[in-house]
Design an enzyme around this catalytic site. Sequence first.
Site, PDB file in Angstrom:
ATOM      1  N   HIS A  77       0.825  -1.206   0.000  1.00  0.00           N
ATOM      2  CA  HIS A  77       0.000   0.000   0.000  1.00  0.00           C
ATOM      3  C   HIS A  77       0.864   1.262   0.000  1.00  0.00           C
ATOM      4  O   HIS A  77       2.044   1.236   0.370  1.00  0.00           O
ATOM      5  CB  HIS A  77      -0.915   0.008   1.220  1.00  0.00           C
ATOM      6  N   GLU A 173      -2.019  -7.073   7.498  1.00  0.00           N
ATOM      7  CA  GLU A 173      -0.732  -6.848   8.141  1.00  0.00           C
ATOM      8  C   GLU A 173      -0.618  -7.687   9.412  1.00  0.00           C
ATOM      9  O   GLU A 173      -1.625  -8.184   9.942  1.00  0.00           O
ATOM     10  CB  GLU A 173      -0.578  -5.358   8.464  1.00  0.00           C
TER      11      GLU A 173
END
Length: 315
Positions: A77, A173
């Site tokens: 990202h 994550e």
Amino acid sequence: MQQFLTLGALWTLFNVATTISLPKYSSSQTYFAQSDPNIPVSQVDDTNNFGLKSQYSWDDVVSNLASNEKLFFLQRHGQGWHNVAPSNFSRVDWNCYWAEQSGRDGVVWEDAELTPKGVQQIQNLHQRIKDTPDFPQPEKFFVSPLRRTLQTWNITWNGLPHKTPLIKEFAREIYGIDSESKRHNKTFIHNYVPSFEFESGFTEQDENWSPDKSESDQHCDYRAAVLLQDIFNDSPDEKVISVVLHSGIIYCLLDVVGHRYFPMATGGAIPVVIAIENYNTDYPLNDAWDTFKDWCPNPPASISGTATSTATGSA
């Protein structure tokens, strides 16, 4: 079928097992400079054709994939507010207090969104893909459920050939303790990206995140192996796969497939040829979780910018 377990189920499993058997994976060192151990990391120019060596074309890569191989386009990202917020605090204040908060002074890093710089990073990546001759268009798209990755997917692939992305819980994550790793509920995510699809079994609430424990690198490797198994099972005929995710899980994926460490800046991407082998290996889970004490071994007497005293336990 995905080995998709909630935190509670995982705890039950770990009480009776210290290893889990899953497929063994490997990666090719042939086509990309990032993957070649003979090329120093400092000399890799991944801005040029995403690191594809000059003697190969993208067609060479895809047409020579074995039946058990796929070309993965692993994308991190863009810069999120959780990436910049720690610079405003000492390391100990961040780890021991601020990372667990939702934000400060109007800046929200819980399930953080992209900063303006992060948006620009992904717009630049979109243009790089668009300008790359013969770029191999992914045939399947997967994405983490966190807001910064959902934004990143939209900015990257809207306006380029794509198919509906599938939100994968295990693409998230490394999770636990810090608020940036906690996802919103399924209803919120659906309203946030209504055109995206959810994998089967995706729960309404975030049942994996805990304020008291964070998954270790060992557990992250296990999760990366499960994620790869899912993707290979879900994509029997597709050869080119896009996954938008995070630095921590990317490093675990690279570790699991035997790829060397390669640093990934926000907004970066790395192509990797990954093979699933026809035999299993054991993934250890005897040290699956870190505690808050691992994050904050020496709590300060007070936290800057607050009236918090760790000595008295007030918050």
